[in-house]
Scaffold this motif. Structure first.
Motif, short mmCIF file in Angstrom:
data_model
loop_
_atom_site.label_atom_id
_atom_site.label_comp_id
_atom_site.label_asym_id
_atom_site.label_seq_id
_atom_site.Cartn_x
_atom_site.Cartn_y
_atom_site.Cartn_z
N GLU A 70 0.91 -4.77 3.10
CA GLU A 70 0.49 -3.97 1.95
C GLU A 70 -0.74 -3.15 2.31
O GLU A 70 -1.41 -3.43 3.31
N THR A 71 -1.01 -2.12 1.50
CA THR A 71 -2.29 -1.41 1.62
C THR A 71 -3.32 -2.19 0.82
O THR A 71 -2.97 -3.03 0.00
N ASP A 72 -4.60 -1.92 1.05
CA ASP A 72 -5.62 -2.69 0.31
C ASP A 72 -5.63 -2.36 -1.17
O ASP A 72 -6.14 -3.13 -1.98
N ARG A 110 -0.67 0.19 -2.89
CA ARG A 110 0.10 1.41 -3.17
C ARG A 110 1.59 1.23 -2.93
O ARG A 110 2.42 1.81 -3.63
N LEU A 146 -1.44 6.39 6.52
CA LEU A 146 -1.14 5.11 5.86
C LEU A 146 -1.57 3.93 6.73
O LEU A 146 -1.21 3.84 7.90
N GLU A 147 -2.36 3.03 6.14
CA GLU A 147 -2.79 1.82 6.84
C GLU A 147 -2.38 0.60 6.04
O GLU A 147 -2.63 0.53 4.84
N VAL A 148 -1.73 -0.34 6.72
CA VAL A 148 -1.28 -1.56 6.04
C VAL A 148 -1.82 -2.78 6.78
O VAL A 148 -2.18 -2.70 7.95
#
Length: 486
Positions: free
Chosen positions: A44-46, A49, A110-112
């Motif tokens: 997930e993203t922090d 999203r 995008l960072e997950v």
């Protein structure tokens, strides 16, 4: 009705440890065709999203192989030709590239990060029944996030090919051996629940009906959504006997019954009537407990509170007993089988001629609005029973407006819908206060408290005439509010 067309339908069942042991110890399944250990890490993203937009991202490891899966659900699902993207990858880190929609949806930045992990022992059976092919999967394990965990003990029965009826023939064989509840949460949803504060109730989720959907398919989605809300709150009620969980479980049953009434012209045969009667019974049992909750919120006198609490505890015991009864198990099985198999849907050329959900909705909303206008025109000149009927009319119109809102969600429709729902909410508040005023004495009498010295403290002292005037004003406001379906 023609036999069901070949299709893939999956039904999830939740079982207790004892029930699952009984099933595995029976001769229904025998030795599995496959058994494997799986570890699935969800990302997930922090700011959440992915899940907020209806996406999930996981990497499943089985032995030395790793498969990345992106799934789209809810509103996101309708944006794509398919709803699942599966890619073999090396290692346990996500690969974010053109093979899935995430980069195009969220951008290259995008960072997950890993959010939770699902550890599963999976057993698989391939079953042939009456010429249909079924896959039965038993999953046992845990969803883990930090020091929080949620056990998983579920069966997934999937129709690979054949008649949907055979899916339920097999599910009824399971029911004869081991009690279960229909599962409504994915492992992804279970994991996300671990990340949040514990919820004590679930309100109805927004429905996103496709603009081009047919009326019968819309009913199936609406009924499924009501059932999901009921099951989410039933779990809370069984674990904690929580008043808000009970209230929302009852609201879900009321919404489901409203959907049956609303779509009555499409629901043929005796089964819908029988299901509705059983839903009425179950809602009534929950209603007894809810009525006492309403009085308890007002009670200040310690002796009256103690007596109301005793009555409430008994009513909650009755509610839990009803939910765990064979009668409710039969209702849930009959409802789900009917919804998946027996709900008549036109086939062939008749399907193209079937009324669209938008057309059906516009006519139904118009009819219900007229009914409210007629019955609610002179509240001061009628009695409590008539005003209670107006309250039921208002609830049905409110639920219908919520069911169908997404069919009229252009800019003007969405604006009108917000105003319409706000006006309906205010009307329900005033009619609800009038109903409490009328019901309080009856509930006290039912529990032998009609002559309690403190009875007046819990019977509302609101000015009835003032409430009637406010309710009338709210009816007029609803009728004056522009119709979002036009």
């Amino acid at each position: 009705m023609e036999p069901a067309l070949p299709s893939e339908i999956e039904i999830k069942l939740d079982l207790s440890n004892e029930a699952l042991e009984s099933l595995l110890g029976s001769d229904l399944l025998g030795e599995p065709d496959d058994a494997l250990q799986q570890t699935s890490t969800y990302f997930e993203t922090d700011d959440r999203r992915l899940s907020q937009k209806g996406f999930s991202l996981r990497i499943r490891s089985t032995g030395a192989s790793h498969v990345q899966t992106v799934k789209a659900s809810g509103p996101a699902k309708s944006l794509f030709v398919r709803s699942e993207w599966e890619t073999p990858i090396e290692g346990n880190e996500p690969v974010l590239d053109h093979t899935s929609p995430l980069i195009s949806e969220f951008g290259p930045e995008l960072e997950v990060e890993a959010a939770f992990t699902v550890f599963i022992e999976r057993r698989v059976w391939n079953i042939e029944l009456n010429g249909s092919r079924l896959e039965v999967v038993v999953d046992r394990g845990d969803v883990v996030s930090g020091n929080r965990r949620s056990p998983v003990q579920e069966i997934e029965v999937e129709l690979k090919d054949g008649d949907t009826k055979d899916l339920f023939v097999f599910i009824r064989k399971i029911d004869a051996i081991a009690p279960f509840r229909f599962g409504i949460q994915s492992k992804s949803e279970r994991g996300l629940a671990l990340l949040d504060r514990q919820q004590f109730m679930f309100k109805a989720e927004r429905l996103d009906l496709d603009r081009n959907i047919k009326a019968s398919a819309a009913f199936q989605e609406i009924a499924g959504s009501c059932f999901r809300q009921f099951r989410l709150n039933e779990e809370i009620l069984l674990q904690r006997r929580n008043s808000e969980g009970l209230h929302q479980a009852r609201v879900a049953l009321r919404r489901l019954r409203s959907a049956f009434s609303l779509f009555r012209p499409l629901l043929t045969g005796d089964e819908p009537k029988m299901i509705q009667e059983e839903l009425r019974w179950l809602a009534g049992v929950l209603g007894e407990a809810r009525n006492l909750d309403v009085l308890l919120m007002k009670a200040k006198d310690s002796d009256l509170r103690a007596k109301l609490k005793d009555a409430r505890n008994k009513a909650y015991g009755d509610a839990v007993e009803a939910l765990e009864s064979a009668r409710t198990r039969a209702l849930m099985l009959d409802f789900n089988e009917w919804l998946q198999c027996d709900l008549d849907r036109p086939v062939g050329s008749a399907a193209s001629e079937e009324t669209s959900a938008s057309e059906f909705a516009a006519k139904a909303l118009e009819k219900m609005r007229k009914k409210l206008k007629k019955h609610g025109s002179a509240l001061a000149e009628t009695d409590d029973e008539h005003r209670h009927q107006v309250r039921k009319d208002a609830k049905k119109l409110r639920y219908a407006a919520e069911f169908f809102g997404s069919l009229f969600d252009d800019k003007r429709g969405a604006r009108r819908h917000r105003k319409f729902i706000a006006a309906m909410e205010e009307l329900q508040d005033h009619l609800g206060a009038l109903n409490d005023l009328a019901m309080g004495p009856d509930v006290l009498e039912q529990h032998g408290l009609a002559n309690h010295p403190a009875r007046d403290s819990v019977v509302s002292h609101d000015d009835k005439n003032a409430l009637i005037r406010m309710a009338q004003s709210s009816v007029d406001e609803v009728i004056d509010t522009k119709r979002f379906w036009r």
